[in-house]
Write an enzyme that holds these catalytic residues in place. Structure first.
Site, PDB file in Angstrom:
ATOM      1  N   TRP A  29       0.856  -1.189   0.000  1.00 17.85           N
ATOM      2  CA  TRP A  29       0.000   0.000   0.000  1.00 17.85           C
ATOM      3  C   TRP A  29       0.890   1.236   0.000  1.00 17.85           C
ATOM      4  O   TRP A  29       1.842   1.318   0.778  1.00 17.85           O
ATOM      5  CB  TRP A  29      -0.853  -0.059   1.258  1.00 17.85           C
ATOM      6  N   HIS A 103      -7.091   2.575   2.818  1.00 17.91           N
ATOM      7  CA  HIS A 103      -7.563   2.741   1.438  1.00 17.91           C
ATOM      8  C   HIS A 103      -7.445   4.190   0.985  1.00 17.91           C
ATOM      9  O   HIS A 103      -7.698   5.117   1.763  1.00 17.91           O
ATOM     10  CB  HIS A 103      -9.025   2.291   1.331  1.00 17.91           C
ATOM     11  N   TRP A 104      -7.046   4.372  -0.275  1.00 15.00           N
ATOM     12  CA  TRP A 104      -7.000   5.683  -0.920  1.00 15.00           C
ATOM     13  C   TRP A 104      -8.137   5.795  -1.920  1.00 15.00           C
ATOM     14  O   TRP A 104      -8.436   4.851  -2.663  1.00 15.00           O
ATOM     15  CB  TRP A 104      -5.685   5.868  -1.674  1.00 15.00           C
ATOM     16  N   ASP A 120     -13.484   6.009  -6.606  1.00 15.52           N
ATOM     17  CA  ASP A 120     -13.081   4.965  -5.664  1.00 15.52           C
ATOM     18  C   ASP A 120     -12.833   3.670  -6.437  1.00 15.52           C
ATOM     19  O   ASP A 120     -13.757   3.084  -6.994  1.00 15.52           O
ATOM     20  CB  ASP A 120     -14.191   4.758  -4.624  1.00 15.52           C
ATOM     21  N   CYS A 164      -4.619   0.672  -4.439  1.00 13.85           N
ATOM     22  CA  CYS A 164      -5.501   1.841  -4.463  1.00 13.85           C
ATOM     23  C   CYS A 164      -4.721   3.132  -4.697  1.00 13.85           C
ATOM     24  O   CYS A 164      -5.178   4.033  -5.414  1.00 13.85           O
ATOM     25  CB  CYS A 164      -6.311   1.934  -3.176  1.00 13.85           C
TER      26      CYS A 164
END
Length: 223
Positions: A29, A103-104, A120, A164
């Site tokens: 991530w 999460h991005w 998203d 993400c």
């Protein structure tokens, strides 16, 4: 044995360390530093002569989520946010005023349309989660757009749990091109592959990590 975390690249206001760059070398991530670096690269190198775009760093976005509307001006005033046509906000799902999150996603403001677009890559829905609604109302006032619309933007769905941040970077690239060409982010305005987040391929997503490493090295990074 002492842990080494030396400096890899000092680029304008962003400092990349070994631990940051190592995130690009595997299925990891992306953190704030990598995304901040790339946004600063876009601002300083790619769009240095373009006045209408504004890229807000993840660190500043996280701060904005936890301050009052009046305090937002402290962050956004020096950036001339009220004078920008398109503003990009990479969003972390962390609901606490400290490092973290899983999460991005991406929020983009289009002043010509008085609209916030939300992208998203996990496709949790086309709308911002309810906890961010108060933030959005205060943000809209801070950038001088008290009346606005929120729309879900179309983008490719990620096929793993860690890319993400890469998707956010690619979406920003595509949408910046679309904004400059069409003065709009409406999904119907462009079908060109390099302006459309729905046409990003999995091969490009996989390649982007190496592209970022190559860019860091090109800018003088010690890999």
């Amino acid at each position: 044995m002492a842990y080494s975390n030396g400096t890899v690249l000092n680029f304008h206001n962003t400092l990349l360390r070994e631990s940051d760059v190592n995130l690009l070398m595997g299925p990891h991530w992306l953190n704030d530093q990598i995304i901040s670096f790339y946004l600063e690269y876009l601002e300083k190198n790619v769009y240095q002569n373009t006045r209408g775009l504004l890229f807000i760093s993840p660190e500043v976005v996280q701060c904005l989520k936890f301050v009052s509307g009046q305090e937002m001006s402290i962050f956004l005033g020096p950036l001339n946010a009220k004078g920008k046509s398109f503003i990009f906000f990479p969003l972390n799902d962390n609901d606490e005023a400290k490092a973290g999150g899983n999460h991005w996603s991406l929020l983009v403001f289009s002043r010509p349309e008085s609209t916030f677009y939300y992208y998203d890559s996990l496709h949790f829905g086309t709308s911002l989660k309810k906890s961010l609604r108060p933030f959005l109302f205060e943000l809209a006032k801070a950038i001088d757009c008290p009346e606005f619309e929120v729309r879900g933007g179309e983008c490719v769905k990620q096929n793993n749990s860690y890319d993400c941040g890469i998707h956010v970077i690619y979406n920003i690239e595509c949408l910046a091109r679309r904004a400059l060409k069409h003065n709009s982010l409406d999904d119907d305005e462009s079908t060109a592959a390099d302006e459309n987040p729905t046409k990003i391929t999995n091969q490009k997503i996989r390649q982007k990590r190496q592209d970022l490493l190559n860019l860091i090295q090109k800018l003088g990074g010690k890999l």
